[in-house]
Design an enzyme around this catalytic site. Structure first.
Site, PDB file in Angstrom:
ATOM      1  CG  HIS A 193      63.788  64.384  14.682  1.00 28.47           C
ATOM      2  ND1 HIS A 193      65.089  64.829  14.691  1.00 28.47           N
ATOM      3  CD2 HIS A 193      63.170  65.065  13.686  1.00 28.47           C
ATOM      4  CE1 HIS A 193      65.241  65.734  13.749  1.00 28.47           C
ATOM      5  NE2 HIS A 193      64.097  65.896  13.123  1.00 28.47           N
ATOM      6  CB  ALA A 194      61.737  59.156  18.659  1.00 30.33           C
TER       7      ALA A 194
END
Length: 451
Positions: free
Chosen positions: A142-143
């Site tokens: 997700h980062a």
């Protein structure tokens, strides 16, 4: 993720023993081979990737500080030692591979944490599927990129023209020029919403006065019938609310949207209600077969996109509601009606609220989940009911069939994130008239996930 970033302790609560590396989502994309494709199509594709395929940002970026949860700046740098053969790999099933064998392989691949010293993504080219088929499995952190953006890139890497042979994989797509029209702005995918909403709740990013103001704006709607409204601490203890490890099980299911929509129309319910009824029916059977069915229904946490009243910008508010799955109801028609009443009442609580109030109310609703996560993580026995038993998300996808160099995309099965206290996550995605379910669960807590 949307909202305030999680602290290290928040992430440890939610995602397990290795929070940095297990916060990845993915997708399984099976294809029917193009009629004119050579038998060694994937071998040629892999050779092309190794020798001539460019790799553009963000897919060539890595974290400057791999322990990024301790670095809120999230600084990204180009990986000077980028190795495409590390990120893109070939796998093969024993021919002819079936859906069960494909699910086992993807379960194993999704259980492996990402290496945060490299750009945090992987793509697996899977051959050996029966019926002259192959599959792509992709996972990313997700980062690096949110679920919505990743889906847009996947769509851009394919074509609606089955005769085209010019498509390139997502990492070889150059960034959009400023003169190109941007895709419609939307909130991040519900694939990420579970982290966004729970992260906001666990870290209590909203102040007490702000939460109080939201309650006032809700007008404490006690004048209506609230018996179908699910609130915090109504979920029963279940096998789903366990401490999780890093190993996963993955299963899929596909339905025709027209069929589900017809069921919803006949019952005066929405398509999402039918989705929940399917999940509730399957879970009721699952729990009954293992003698774990209880008197109270399982409760689902539903990330919802709600457009604020008077929002001229077309943006979405990302909120959360709780709804029953009707697992305590034997009759499937009555179960659908119970679910429909529950979701309608829950959504009514968010109607006509500005975005800030929706987010604050959602955080307040989900805040007790911190106790649930902590209890599951530590094995602590608590007499208090849980906030929810699982997460169910419905993500809109492409409406028309897509092709990659003539190979038709048959489905798009999402893989989301289980957390401590929620060993099962169900995400479904629409595609070309179908609804594709991805069931991702903890291997030990749910040893018979396929059932």
């Amino acid at each position: 993720m949307t909202g305030k970033r999680l602290t290290p302790m928040d992430a440890m609560f939610l995602y397990g023993e290795t929070p940095q590396t297990m916060m990845h989502v993915g997708g399984l994309l099976p294809f029917a081979m193009a009629p004119d494709a050579p038998a060694d199509f994937l071998r040629h594709l892999m050779q092309e990737i190794k020798t001539t395929a460019p790799v553009y940002a963000p897919w060539n970026l890595k974290l400057k500080t791999p322990g990024f949860l301790l670095n809120p700046a999230h600084q990204w740098i180009v990986d000077p030692d980028f190795d495409i053969e590390y990120h893109v790999r070939r796998s093969a099933l024993p021919h002819p591979g079936d859906e069960r064998e494909l699910g086992i392989l993807v379960s194993r691949l999704h259980s492996h944490p990402l290496d945060l010293t490299r750009p945090p993504w992987e793509l697996h080219l899977i051959e050996g599927l029966a019926g002259n088929r192959f599959a792509l499995y992709v996972k990313f952190h997700h980062a690096l990129v949110d679920g919505y953006s990743a889906m847009q890139l996947l769509v851009r890497s394919m074509s609606e023209n089955p005769d085209s042979r010019e498509e390139v994989l997502f990492f070889s797509l150059p960034p959009r020029r400023r003169t190109e029209p941007a895709p419609p702005k939307a909130a991040s995918s519900p694939l990420a919403d579970i982290g966004a909403v729970l992260g906001r709740a666990v870290s209590l990013t909203k102040s007490v006065p702000e939460l109080a103001a939201s309650l006032v704006k809700l007008q404490l709607r006690r004048d209506g019938d609230l018996k179908h409204l699910v609130s915090s601490y109504e979920a029963p203890h279940s096998v789903l609310n366990a401490r999780i490890g890093r190993n996963r099980r993955f299963a899929t299911q596909q339905y025709e949207v027209a069929r589900l929509a017809a069921v919803g129309k006949a019952a005066g319910a929405t398509l999402n209600d039918v989705v929940l009824a399917i999940c509730g029916g399957g879970l009721r059977r699952f729990l009954s077969e293992s003698n774990q069915i209880g008197d109270k229904s399982l409760i689902a946490f539903l990330p919802v996109n709600v457009r604020p009243k008077g929002d001229a910008g077309g943006g979405n508010a990302v909120g959360a509601i709780l709804a029953t799955l009707g697992t305590d109801v034997a009759d499937p028609i009555e179960r659908l009606h119970v679910i429909s009443r529950s979701t309608r009442k829950a959504k009514g609580q968010l109607t006509n609220l500005p975005m800030e109030s929706i987010l604050a109310y959602s955080a307040m609703l989900m805040a007790p989940a911190a106790t649930q996560v902590f209890a599951a993580m530590t094995g602590m026995k608590t007499p208090m009911p849980f906030t929810f038993n699982l997460c169910v998300s419905n993500v809109p996808g492409p409406r028309h069939p897509l092709y990659f160099r003539g190979a038709r995309l048959e489905a798009n099965y999402p893989l989301s994130i289980p957390i401590h206290g929620m060993a099962l996550n169900i995400t479904c995605q629409s595609y070309a008239g179908t609804l594709n379910f991805g069931f991702i669960g903890d291997r030990d807590a749910l040893p018979h996930l396929q059932r």
